[in-house]
Design a protein around this motif. Structure first.
Motif, PDB file in Angstrom:
ATOM      1  N   GLU A 120      11.111  -4.850 -19.282  1.00 12.78           N
ATOM      2  CA  GLU A 120      10.028  -4.214 -19.015  1.00 12.78           C
ATOM      3  C   GLU A 120       9.248  -4.822 -17.588  1.00 12.78           C
ATOM      4  N   ARG A 121       9.266  -5.958 -17.731  1.00  8.05           N
ATOM      5  CA  ARG A 121       8.774  -6.548 -16.142  1.00  8.05           C
ATOM      6  C   ARG A 121       9.225  -6.152 -15.002  1.00  8.05           C
ATOM      7  N   GLN A 122      10.646  -6.017 -15.194  1.00 11.55           N
ATOM      8  CA  GLN A 122      11.520  -5.239 -13.859  1.00 11.55           C
ATOM      9  C   GLN A 122      10.960  -3.935 -13.621  1.00 11.55           C
ATOM     10  N   GLU A 179       8.000  -0.176 -10.241  1.00 15.75           N
ATOM     11  CA  GLU A 179       7.022   0.587  -9.807  1.00 15.75           C
ATOM     12  C   GLU A 179       5.915   0.065  -8.880  1.00 15.75           C
ATOM     13  N   GLU A 180       5.613  -1.040  -8.975  1.00 18.35           N
ATOM     14  CA  GLU A 180       4.607  -1.679  -8.022  1.00 18.35           C
ATOM     15  C   GLU A 180       5.500  -1.521  -6.700  1.00 18.35           C
ATOM     16  N   GLN A 181       6.609  -2.068  -6.650  1.00 24.09           N
ATOM     17  CA  GLN A 181       7.214  -1.948  -5.105  1.00 24.09           C
ATOM     18  C   GLN A 181       7.334  -0.633  -4.563  1.00 24.09           C
ATOM     19  N   SER A 182       7.506   0.381  -5.520  1.00 25.02           N
ATOM     20  CA  SER A 182       7.473   1.756  -4.849  1.00 25.02           C
ATOM     21  C   SER A 182       6.161   2.089  -4.626  1.00 25.02           C
ATOM     22  N   GLN A 221       5.416   0.321  -1.093  1.00 25.94           N
ATOM     23  CA  GLN A 221       6.510   1.327   0.130  1.00 25.94           C
ATOM     24  C   GLN A 221       5.871   2.448   0.289  1.00 25.94           C
ATOM     25  N   ALA A 222       5.432   3.157  -0.731  1.00 30.20           N
ATOM     26  CA  ALA A 222       4.842   4.691  -0.527  1.00 30.20           C
ATOM     27  C   ALA A 222       3.744   4.440   0.406  1.00 30.20           C
ATOM     28  N   LEU A 223       2.734   3.564   0.267  1.00 25.58           N
ATOM     29  CA  LEU A 223       1.682   3.454   0.895  1.00 25.58           C
ATOM     30  C   LEU A 223       1.919   2.904   2.417  1.00 25.58           C
ATOM     31  N   LEU A 224       2.813   1.940   2.417  1.00 24.07           N
ATOM     32  CA  LEU A 224       3.198   1.381   3.824  1.00 24.07           C
ATOM     33  C   LEU A 224       3.787   2.570   4.549  1.00 24.07           C
ATOM     34  N   THR A 225       4.866   3.424   3.911  1.00 27.17           N
ATOM     35  CA  THR A 225       5.290   4.548   4.801  1.00 27.17           C
ATOM     36  C   THR A 225       4.288   5.423   5.374  1.00 27.17           C
ATOM     37  N   ALA A 226       3.179   5.848   4.201  1.00 30.56           N
ATOM     38  CA  ALA A 226       2.133   6.920   4.744  1.00 30.56           C
ATOM     39  C   ALA A 226       1.236   6.001   5.858  1.00 30.56           C
ATOM     40  N   LEU A 227       1.018   4.790   5.728  1.00 36.29           N
ATOM     41  CA  LEU A 227       0.178   4.240   6.929  1.00 36.29           C
ATOM     42  C   LEU A 227       0.922   4.233   8.162  1.00 36.29           C
ATOM     43  N   VAL A 228       2.484   3.945   8.145  1.00 38.83           N
ATOM     44  CA  VAL A 228       3.082   3.863   9.508  1.00 38.83           C
ATOM     45  C   VAL A 228       3.348   5.213  10.140  1.00 38.83           C
ATOM     46  N   GLU A 229       3.479   5.996   9.327  1.00 40.69           N
ATOM     47  CA  GLU A 229       3.818   7.465   9.822  1.00 40.69           C
ATOM     48  C   GLU A 229       2.489   8.268  10.026  1.00 40.69           C
ATOM     49  N   GLY A 230       1.408   7.634   9.466  1.00 43.09           N
ATOM     50  CA  GLY A 230       0.155   8.490   9.880  1.00 43.09           C
ATOM     51  C   GLY A 230       0.185   9.835   8.891  1.00 43.09           C
ATOM     52  N   ALA A 231       0.807   9.515   7.736  1.00 39.90           N
ATOM     53  CA  ALA A 231       0.642  10.656   6.594  1.00 39.90           C
ATOM     54  C   ALA A 231      -0.716  10.553   5.777  1.00 39.90           C
ATOM     55  N   ASP A 232      -0.730  11.392   4.880  1.00 38.63           N
ATOM     56  CA  ASP A 232      -2.105  11.317   3.800  1.00 38.63           C
ATOM     57  C   ASP A 232      -2.043   9.810   3.272  1.00 38.63           C
ATOM     58  N   THR A 275      -1.938   9.537  -1.020  1.00 38.45           N
ATOM     59  CA  THR A 275      -0.777   8.370  -1.374  1.00 38.45           C
ATOM     60  C   THR A 275      -1.379   7.079  -2.474  1.00 38.45           C
ATOM     61  N   ALA A 276      -2.585   6.658  -1.763  1.00 40.03           N
ATOM     62  CA  ALA A 276      -3.223   5.479  -2.388  1.00 40.03           C
ATOM     63  C   ALA A 276      -3.921   6.044  -3.980  1.00 40.03           C
ATOM     64  N   ALA A 277      -4.268   7.189  -4.114  1.00 41.76           N
ATOM     65  CA  ALA A 277      -4.661   7.795  -5.115  1.00 41.76           C
ATOM     66  C   ALA A 277      -3.530   8.196  -6.044  1.00 41.76           C
ATOM     67  N   ARG A 278      -2.496   8.583  -5.810  1.00 38.82           N
ATOM     68  CA  ARG A 278      -1.432   8.983  -6.634  1.00 38.82           C
ATOM     69  C   ARG A 278      -0.984   7.733  -7.485  1.00 38.82           C
ATOM     70  N   TRP A 279      -0.736   6.539  -6.477  1.00 34.08           N
ATOM     71  CA  TRP A 279      -0.149   5.255  -6.934  1.00 34.08           C
ATOM     72  C   TRP A 279      -1.459   4.245  -7.531  1.00 34.08           C
TER      73      TRP A 279
END
Length: 425
Positions: free
Chosen positions: A153-155, A160-163, A166-177, A181-185
């Motif tokens: 369960e911990r893994q 999920e936390e790592q995903s 990474q989703a937020l990092l990608t959005a920030l670097v690419e200038g996306a929404d 993205t933050a709200a979804r996660w």
């Protein structure tokens, strides 16, 4: 009927079968186990009543499994322990430490033994030995089941936390929404990030013949991430390899409010990371609001490259730290003209290296000689030859300034062309 250790069943103390003793005392035993956990393991003392009620049921299941083993002489199967594995997964999801979860089963086994041994007589020695032998494989089976359920369960949670990160990092670097993205996660976005573009040196272990460079590189990264998280208040977003990468440090103030003291703390953390990891670290840095991260990433990369091209020592650099070199290294006619002044020295790398070192050493011939491992007279000779070739006497103030600018421009031009200036001794 015989148990797995060969002792005849049923096992009994003072003429009463043990599994019946445990079954009869089950409510009392479960209560004692729970009391010991609450009194001696801090995390249980902070649990709500509903959660403690669930844990009591798990304790009862564990004692029931122990009683069943005493009745049959066989360890519980994986299917029979499924509910305990699922309970361990719940504790992992709730953030209960694994040592606290495992301890509950050991406390339960201790209370079961105490309950049974209190009725043993001198004639029960063979059965006492048989029970003792059964306890250890039972605890082994329980511990393996609980730990496997907990970490599975911990893994999943960590994945999920790592995903999410990474989703937020990608959005920030690419200038996306970023907000979407933050709200979804379910993540929080601070008003500012400190953007670090990192270049990591090679650890000595990565160059040893009998050591895997991949493993050594991963150990280096693990140390860096641990220290970065330790020194930062909040969740760091990063994309790092053994050579370097990007790190975004959350900051609870606006970008224009980031002070020199704030940057000094980051520089100190970076210095500590260098010591712990045993490597050189050079970082270009910039502060930006979430919507300005793409431009800040580009700026941090350029600052770090300028610091490296101008032979700055490892450390943290912002645009004000390399302002002159940054401007001189921008493409354009002025840079090309400056580079032309010292380009003839590229055919005499020992002269160019001496000029560069002399400028870096604050126009000190003694320090230059020491840095190059040559005699001061050799430094004088090389500087005179460089002056004859270029027309720039770096020992004079005005020419020294022009030479510094010209060398920076040359380094930038060669870097853009995919070459690098020679270094000699």
């Amino acid at each position: 009927m015989e148990p797995e250790n060969g002792t005849p069943l049923p096992l009994a103390f003072d003429g009463v079968v043990l599994h019946q003793r445990l079954s009869d005392a089950l409510p009392e035993l479960a209560e004692r186990v729970l009391e010991r956990l609450v009194d001696h393991v801090p995390v249980y003392d902070t649990m709500p009543a509903e959660q403690l009620k669930e844990i009591r049921r798990v304790v009862e299941q564990g004692i029931g499994s122990f009683a069943a083993m005493l009745r049959t002489g066989r360890l519980p199967t994986d299917d029979q322990l499924l509910s305990l594995r699922q309970s361990a997964a719940k504790r992992a999801e709730e953030g209960v430490p694994v040592e606290a979860v495992v301890r509950a089963y050991h406390v339960g086994a201790q209370e079961c033994l105490r309950q049974m041994l209190g009725h043993a007589t001198a004639d029960d020695l063979e059965h006492v030995q048989a029970v003792t032998v059964l306890v250890f494989p039972f605890l082994e089976r329980m511990t393996v089941t609980v730990v496997a359920g907990f970490f599975a369960e911990r893994q999943a949670v960590l994945g999920e936390e790592q995903s999410a990160r990474q989703a937020l990092l990608t959005a920030l670097v690419e200038g996306a929404d970023v907000a979407g993205t933050a709200a979804r996660w379910g993540l929080d976005v601070p008003p500012c990030y400190l953007v670090l573009d990192l270049a990591l040196g090679t650890h000595p272990d990565e160059e040893l013949d009998r050591v895997s460079p991949v493993i050594a590189g991963k150990r280096k990264l693990r140390r860096l991430r641990v220290e970065l998280d330790r020194h930062v208040d909040g969740t760091v977003l990063s994309a790092l390899s053994s050579e370097g990468g990007l790190a975004l440090i959350p900051c609870r103030i606006e970008p224009d409010q980031v002070s020199d003291q704030d940057w000094a703390r980051v520089a100190a953390a970076l210095s500590h990371m260098r010591q712990v990891a045993g490597i050189d670290i050079t970082a270009g840095a910039a502060a930006a609001a979430p919507g300005d991260i793409p431009a800040a990433v580009t700026l941090a990369q350029e600052v770090r490259r300028v610091a490296a091209a101008s032979e700055r020592p490892p450390g943290l650099y912002r645009l004000p730290d390399v302002l002159l070199e940054y401007q001189l290294m921008r493409p354009g006619p002025a840079r090309n003209e400056l580079a032309r002044l010292v380009r003839p020295l590229t055919t005499r790398p020992e002269l160019l290296d001496t000029v560069r070192t002399y400028l870096r050493c604050g126009l000190s011939r003694r320090d230059t000689a020491q840095a190059l491992c040559v005699h001061p007279n050799t430094v004088d000779y090389r500087l005179r030859r460089a002056a004859e070739i270029t027309g720039l006497d770096v020992t004079s103030g005005p020419d020294a300034l022009r030479a510094r600018a010209a060398v920076s421009a040359l380094d930038a031009a060669q870097g853009a062309a995919g070459t690098s200036p020679s270094r000699t001794r």
